[in-house]
Design a protein around this motif. Structure first.
Motif, PDB file in Angstrom:
ATOM      1  N   TYR A   3       0.820  -1.213   0.000  1.00 25.34           N
ATOM      2  CA  TYR A   3       0.000   0.000   0.000  1.00 25.34           C
ATOM      3  C   TYR A   3       0.855   1.266   0.000  1.00 25.34           C
ATOM      4  O   TYR A   3       0.465   2.277  -0.570  1.00 25.34           O
ATOM      5  N   LYS A   4       2.018   1.207   0.628  1.00 21.98           N
ATOM      6  CA  LYS A   4       2.913   2.374   0.609  1.00 21.98           C
ATOM      7  C   LYS A   4       3.435   2.631  -0.803  1.00 21.98           C
ATOM      8  O   LYS A   4       3.517   3.776  -1.243  1.00 21.98           O
ATOM      9  N   LEU A   6       1.893   1.693  -3.543  1.00 22.69           N
ATOM     10  CA  LEU A   6       0.741   2.132  -4.316  1.00 22.69           C
ATOM     11  C   LEU A   6       0.407   3.599  -4.016  1.00 22.69           C
ATOM     12  O   LEU A   6       0.019   4.350  -4.913  1.00 22.69           O
ATOM     13  N   ALA A   7       0.584   4.025  -2.767  1.00 24.41           N
ATOM     14  CA  ALA A   7       0.341   5.419  -2.404  1.00 24.41           C
ATOM     15  C   ALA A   7       1.325   6.338  -3.121  1.00 24.41           C
ATOM     16  O   ALA A   7       0.943   7.418  -3.592  1.00 24.41           O
ATOM     17  N   ASN A  10       0.226   6.545  -6.726  1.00 23.35           N
ATOM     18  CA  ASN A  10      -0.937   7.436  -6.829  1.00 23.35           C
ATOM     19  C   ASN A  10      -0.518   8.896  -6.796  1.00 23.35           C
ATOM     20  O   ASN A  10      -1.053   9.724  -7.521  1.00 23.35           O
ATOM     21  N   TRP A  37     -10.547   6.717  -3.882  1.00 20.48           N
ATOM     22  CA  TRP A  37      -9.453   5.757  -4.072  1.00 20.48           C
ATOM     23  C   TRP A  37      -8.194   6.221  -3.357  1.00 20.48           C
ATOM     24  O   TRP A  37      -7.533   5.451  -2.669  1.00 20.48           O
ATOM     25  N   ILE A  41      -6.354   4.182  -0.199  1.00 18.00           N
ATOM     26  CA  ILE A  41      -4.970   3.725  -0.268  1.00 18.00           C
ATOM     27  C   ILE A  41      -4.113   4.413   0.790  1.00 18.00           C
ATOM     28  O   ILE A  41      -3.277   3.779   1.443  1.00 18.00           O
ATOM     29  N   THR A  42      -4.329   5.701   0.997  1.00 13.78           N
ATOM     30  CA  THR A  42      -3.554   6.427   2.014  1.00 13.78           C
ATOM     31  C   THR A  42      -3.841   5.874   3.402  1.00 13.78           C
ATOM     32  O   THR A  42      -2.924   5.685   4.215  1.00 13.78           O
ATOM     33  N   LYS A  44      -4.871   2.822   4.192  1.00 17.50           N
ATOM     34  CA  LYS A  44      -4.253   1.497   4.285  1.00 17.50           C
ATOM     35  C   LYS A  44      -2.726   1.609   4.450  1.00 17.50           C
ATOM     36  O   LYS A  44      -2.130   0.843   5.187  1.00 17.50           O
ATOM     37  N   ALA A  45      -2.103   2.563   3.761  1.00 18.30           N
ATOM     38  CA  ALA A  45      -0.661   2.731   3.847  1.00 18.30           C
ATOM     39  C   ALA A  45      -0.250   3.198   5.245  1.00 18.30           C
ATOM     40  O   ALA A  45       0.789   2.781   5.766  1.00 18.30           O
ATOM     41  N   SER A  48      -0.609   0.165   7.867  1.00 16.05           N
ATOM     42  CA  SER A  48       0.320  -0.972   7.793  1.00 16.05           C
ATOM     43  C   SER A  48       1.723  -0.589   8.195  1.00 16.05           C
ATOM     44  O   SER A  48       2.095   0.444   8.502  1.00 16.05           O
TER      45      SER A  48
END
Length: 48
Positions: A3-4, A6-7, A10, A37, A41-42, A44-45, A48
């Protein structure tokens, strides 16, 4: 870690509507989907 990454992706690819001062009441469905979105994602990042 996924997720990091992916962030960061993004951040590079998707537009930042806060910098453009987008009024949420006038946002299109696509713009709202992008905002949602990025928020998902932010969140979730950061968890975790």
């Amino acid at each position: 870690m996924f997720y990091k990454a992916l962030a960061n992706l993004n951040k590079l690819i998707l537009p930042s509507y806060s910098k453009r001062r987008l009024d949420l009441s006038k946002a299109t469905k696509l713009q709202l989907a992008i905002i949602g979105w990025r928020y998902f994602i932010t969140k979730k990042a950061l968890d975790s």
